[in-house]
Write a protein that holds these residues in place. Structure first.
Motif, PDB file in Angstrom:
ATOM      1  N   ILE A  11     -17.507   8.043 -92.236  1.00 46.37           N
ATOM      2  CA  ILE A  11     -18.637   7.811 -91.352  1.00 46.37           C
ATOM      3  C   ILE A  11     -18.232   6.839 -90.255  1.00 46.37           C
ATOM      4  O   ILE A  11     -17.269   6.072 -90.396  1.00 46.37           O
ATOM      5  CB  ILE A  11     -19.862   7.231 -92.104  1.00 46.37           C
ATOM      6  N   GLU A  12     -18.941   6.884 -89.180  1.00 43.90           N
ATOM      7  CA  GLU A  12     -18.705   5.963 -88.075  1.00 43.90           C
ATOM      8  C   GLU A  12     -19.355   4.627 -88.391  1.00 43.90           C
ATOM      9  O   GLU A  12     -20.550   4.557 -88.679  1.00 43.90           O
ATOM     10  CB  GLU A  12     -19.331   6.560 -86.805  1.00 43.90           C
ATOM     11  N   LYS A  32     -13.953  -0.422 -80.508  1.00 46.80           N
ATOM     12  CA  LYS A  32     -14.450   0.924 -80.844  1.00 46.80           C
ATOM     13  C   LYS A  32     -13.503   1.627 -81.817  1.00 46.80           C
ATOM     14  O   LYS A  32     -13.952   2.328 -82.734  1.00 46.80           O
ATOM     15  CB  LYS A  32     -14.631   1.754 -79.570  1.00 46.80           C
ATOM     16  N   ILE A  33     -12.199   1.438 -81.632  1.00 46.49           N
ATOM     17  CA  ILE A  33     -11.232   2.065 -82.531  1.00 46.49           C
ATOM     18  C   ILE A  33     -11.380   1.523 -83.948  1.00 46.49           C
ATOM     19  O   ILE A  33     -11.240   2.265 -84.931  1.00 46.49           O
ATOM     20  CB  ILE A  33      -9.797   1.861 -82.003  1.00 46.49           C
ATOM     21  N   VAL A  50     -14.277   0.247 -89.822  1.00 43.01           N
ATOM     22  CA  VAL A  50     -14.697  -1.110 -90.170  1.00 43.01           C
ATOM     23  C   VAL A  50     -15.901  -1.497 -89.316  1.00 43.01           C
ATOM     24  O   VAL A  50     -15.891  -1.346 -88.092  1.00 43.01           O
ATOM     25  CB  VAL A  50     -13.551  -2.119 -89.941  1.00 43.01           C
ATOM     26  N   GLY A  51     -16.955  -1.992 -89.974  1.00 41.17           N
ATOM     27  CA  GLY A  51     -18.121  -2.471 -89.252  1.00 41.17           C
ATOM     28  C   GLY A  51     -17.843  -3.820 -88.602  1.00 41.17           C
ATOM     29  O   GLY A  51     -17.060  -4.619 -89.115  1.00 41.17           O
ATOM     30  N   LEU A  52     -18.476  -4.067 -87.473  1.00 45.30           N
ATOM     31  CA  LEU A  52     -18.299  -5.321 -86.750  1.00 45.30           C
ATOM     32  C   LEU A  52     -19.562  -6.165 -86.818  1.00 45.30           C
ATOM     33  O   LEU A  52     -20.674  -5.626 -86.725  1.00 45.30           O
ATOM     34  CB  LEU A  52     -17.960  -5.063 -85.283  1.00 45.30           C
ATOM     35  N   VAL A  53     -19.389  -7.458 -86.977  1.00 49.32           N
ATOM     36  CA  VAL A  53     -20.464  -8.424 -86.784  1.00 49.32           C
ATOM     37  C   VAL A  53     -19.976  -9.347 -85.677  1.00 49.32           C
ATOM     38  O   VAL A  53     -18.992 -10.081 -85.851  1.00 49.32           O
ATOM     39  CB  VAL A  53     -20.766  -9.228 -88.063  1.00 49.32           C
ATOM     40  N   ARG A  87     -24.391   2.308 -78.027  1.00 50.76           N
ATOM     41  CA  ARG A  87     -25.027   3.255 -78.947  1.00 50.76           C
ATOM     42  C   ARG A  87     -24.748   2.889 -80.400  1.00 50.76           C
ATOM     43  O   ARG A  87     -25.596   3.116 -81.276  1.00 50.76           O
ATOM     44  CB  ARG A  87     -24.521   4.672 -78.650  1.00 50.76           C
ATOM     45  N   ARG A  88     -23.603   2.289 -80.665  1.00 47.64           N
ATOM     46  CA  ARG A  88     -23.211   1.968 -82.033  1.00 47.64           C
ATOM     47  C   ARG A  88     -23.633   0.559 -82.451  1.00 47.64           C
ATOM     48  O   ARG A  88     -23.262   0.095 -83.526  1.00 47.64           O
ATOM     49  CB  ARG A  88     -21.693   2.082 -82.176  1.00 47.64           C
TER      50      ARG A  88
END
Length: 317
Positions: A53-54, A170-171, A180-183, A202-203
């Motif tokens: 998943i994105e 984004k990569i 990997v999710g970003l905070v 958008r993400r």
């Protein structure tokens, strides 16, 4: 017990440190928790099903002193279901680092490699470093990367450097091998980076820590102040429970939650170090003077026309 540990100063230091650990929940933090839990649950569900998943970005925006770093740390360091990085353990589900100013994408990548347990032995190009970062994030099963003061990656950079930063982030999120999710936490300048790219925007889910005012948070800050005074074993007078004093408190804190919290503690600390049992406005005036090195005319706890004082520019006076 040593004489140092039993000294009055040590006891005050211990009490203030204990009070500082008291995290105050607020509406923005509740929203932050809800969004993060959704991100975490979706990622764990996808992993259990072997799906790709994105990943998404959770951005925490606020002015200096708003409490954004404290909120992010509280969310991630104390999360009961996240495996923290520990020596000797392979899995590190969250990695946190503070972005210095000035900085480069290469420096941040190198720092992240250190956090992941892979210090560089020789200089490498930025693209090689970030390839290794992505490999290690997968190997250590990292779900989230937290970059504090993330605006330093973007502000005061040329167009090419800015594009490289956005593309790198984004990569990380859409890496097929291991997204990997970003905070990202930072000042309002961080919004410019997120809004510069349609895909990144958008993400991203954005939490804004808004200024606190007497109208919006008077009861909340008043209750917090009273509870801290009680925990410190003090009583108070000089109308410290009055709207006038609390308005001065808000103004001294620049109408930012985190700084106002610190100002509350500074006044209590001043009283305790003085050996007083009654907290007064004088303690806050003295604490603010020490903090900002300002004359009485620029001290919100002394001046009659305190609302005209620009507390963010007192260092320029």
């Amino acid at each position: 017990m040593s004489s140092l540990a039993s000294s009055p100063e040590h006891q005050v230091d211990h009490l203030i440190a204990e009070l500082r650990t008291k995290f105050v929940h607020h509406e923005a933090f509740e929203d932050l928790q809800v969004l993060f839990e959704r991100h975490l649950r979706k990622r764990r569900a996808a992993l259990s099903l072997g799906q790709e998943i994105e990943a998404r970005c959770l951005a925490i925006l606020g002015a200096s002193g708003s409490g954004k770093t404290t909120a992010a740390d509280r969310l991630l360091k104390h999360h009961p279901k996240l495996k923290q990085p520990r020596e000797g353990e392979e899995v590190a589900e969250v990695i946190q680092l503070q972005v210095p100013s000035p900085t480069t994408l290469k420096f941040v990548g190198s720092t992240m490699l250190n956090k992941l347990g892979y210090p560089l032995k020789r200089d490498q190009p930025a693209n090689v470093i970030w390839d290794k970062v992505r490999d290690l994030l997968r190997d250590r099963r990292t779900l989230f990367v937290h970059l504090d003061e993330a605006q330093h990656l973007y502000t005061n950079k040329g167009t090419s450097a800015r594009n490289d930063v956005v593309d790198t982030l984004k990569i990380l999120m859409n890496n097929k091998a291991w997204p990997v999710g970003l905070v990202l936490s930072g000042t309002l300048d961080l919004a410019a980076m997120i809004e510069s790219d349609v895909q990144l925007l958008r993400r991203s889910d954005i939490i804004r820590l808004k200024p606190v005012t007497w109208t919006s948070h008077g009861d909340e800050i008043g209750d917090l102040f009273s509870s801290f005074v009680r925990k410190a074993g003090l009583s108070h007078r000089d109308g410290l429970d009055s709207p006038d004093f609390l308005k001065r408190l808000f103004h001294a804190g620049g109408n930012e939650f985190g700084t106002t919290f610190e100002i509350i503690l500074c006044g209590i600390e001043e009283a305790l170090y003085s050996g007083d049992t009654v907290l007064t406005c004088r303690h806050y005036a003295e604490a603010f003077r020490r903090r900002m090195a300002c004359i009485p005319a620029f001290n919100p706890f002394v001046a009659d026309d305190f609302l005209t004082i620009d507390v963010r520019r007192l260092g320029d006076q």
